[in-house]
Design a protein around this motif. Structure first.
Motif, PDB file in Angstrom:
ATOM      1  N   VAL A  97       2.859   9.842  -7.674  1.00 18.21           N
ATOM      2  CA  VAL A  97       2.258   8.541  -7.453  1.00 18.21           C
ATOM      3  C   VAL A  97       1.427   8.181  -8.668  1.00 18.21           C
ATOM      4  N   HIS A 143      -1.745   6.431 -10.335  1.00 16.81           N
ATOM      5  CA  HIS A 143      -3.094   6.056  -9.948  1.00 16.81           C
ATOM      6  C   HIS A 143      -3.518   4.856 -10.773  1.00 16.81           C
ATOM      7  N   TYR A 192       3.416  -0.599  -3.682  1.00 16.48           N
ATOM      8  CA  TYR A 192       2.001  -0.393  -3.964  1.00 16.48           C
ATOM      9  C   TYR A 192       1.169  -0.597  -2.708  1.00 16.48           C
ATOM     10  N   ASP A 193       0.051   0.093  -2.687  1.00 15.40           N
ATOM     11  CA  ASP A 193      -0.896  -0.011  -1.587  1.00 15.40           C
ATOM     12  C   ASP A 193      -2.073  -0.853  -2.058  1.00 15.40           C
ATOM     13  N   LYS A 246      -2.576   2.665  -5.229  1.00 16.63           N
ATOM     14  CA  LYS A 246      -1.532   3.629  -5.566  1.00 16.63           C
ATOM     15  C   LYS A 246      -0.183   2.921  -5.664  1.00 16.63           C
ATOM     16  N   ALA A 301       4.170   3.583  -6.442  1.00 16.03           N
ATOM     17  CA  ALA A 301       5.283   4.523  -6.520  1.00 16.03           C
ATOM     18  C   ALA A 301       6.564   3.740  -6.762  1.00 16.03           C
ATOM     19  N   LYS A 338       6.677   8.410  -0.915  1.00 17.31           N
ATOM     20  CA  LYS A 338       5.789   8.969  -1.943  1.00 17.31           C
ATOM     21  C   LYS A 338       4.343   8.571  -1.675  1.00 17.31           C
ATOM     22  N   LEU A 339       4.135   7.321  -1.279  1.00 19.03           N
ATOM     23  CA  LEU A 339       2.778   6.853  -0.993  1.00 19.03           C
ATOM     24  C   LEU A 339       2.209   7.500   0.268  1.00 19.03           C
ATOM     25  N   VAL A 349      -1.296   7.042   2.320  1.00 16.45           N
ATOM     26  CA  VAL A 349      -1.178   5.594   2.471  1.00 16.45           C
ATOM     27  C   VAL A 349      -0.506   5.263   3.804  1.00 16.45           C
ATOM     28  N   VAL A 365       2.063  -1.230   2.966  1.00 19.23           N
ATOM     29  CA  VAL A 365       2.634  -1.181   1.625  1.00 19.23           C
ATOM     30  C   VAL A 365       3.281  -2.525   1.273  1.00 19.23           C
TER      31      VAL A 365
END
Length: 160
Positions: free
Chosen positions: A13, A15, A53-54, A59, A61, A112-113, A118, A123
């Protein structure tokens, strides 16, 4: 880790600082992953890729589609979320489309998140892209953008 990115498309992930423009950053990470293919031939082996993305944590991915997906390759929280949303097991076909549940690039990126805590429901995504077309056309063009499949429209109704 302010201001740092970790990895590209190496199953880690990225950052991102909280004040970053997540969508633009996720799109750039997606393009970097596509351009990391050594050739168009290698890129053509992947049907679809997407950035996720979150918005809460920042985060990011990148994920790719996988027609041979199994529940064992995904985090149990991802499996539970997808199966609850679609009403079928990972790898099974739904009545919505010809994609098997869990085979989409969205699921790979979200998984992945999820592994970093997450919530999959929150997401957001970039456009889904066909890697070979992006490489051949030199960037994101209408021809390179893939429509969201009916499965993913159900799982993430607020995709962007």
């Amino acid at each position: 880790m302010s201001g740092e990115s970790v990895g590209l498309f190496d199953r880690t992930v990225l950052h991102v600082p909280v004040n970053d423009k997540f969508s633009a950053r996720a799109t750039q990470e997606l393009l970097d992953a596509i351009n990391a293919f050594p050739s168009n031939t290698q890129a053509s082996k992947v049907a679809t890729m997407i950035g996720a993305y979150d918005p809460a944590s920042g985060k990011i991915a990148v994920g790719s589609s996988n027609g041979k997906i199994t529940a064992e390759t995904l985090d149990v929280r991802t499996v539970s979320y997808i199966e609850n949303q679609l009403g079928v097991k990972i790898g099974e076909l739904t009545s919505l489309c010809r994609n098997a549940a869990g085979a989409c690039a969205e699921v790979a990126a979200v998984d992945k998140l999820v592994r970093f805590g997450v919530n999959p429901a929150g997401v957001k995504f970039t456009d889904a892209l066909r890697p070979k077309t992006v490489r051949e056309e030199g960037g994101i063009t209408p021809k390179a953008i893939i429509d969201t499949c009916p499965n993913c429209k159900v799982v993430w109704p607020e995709k962007k």
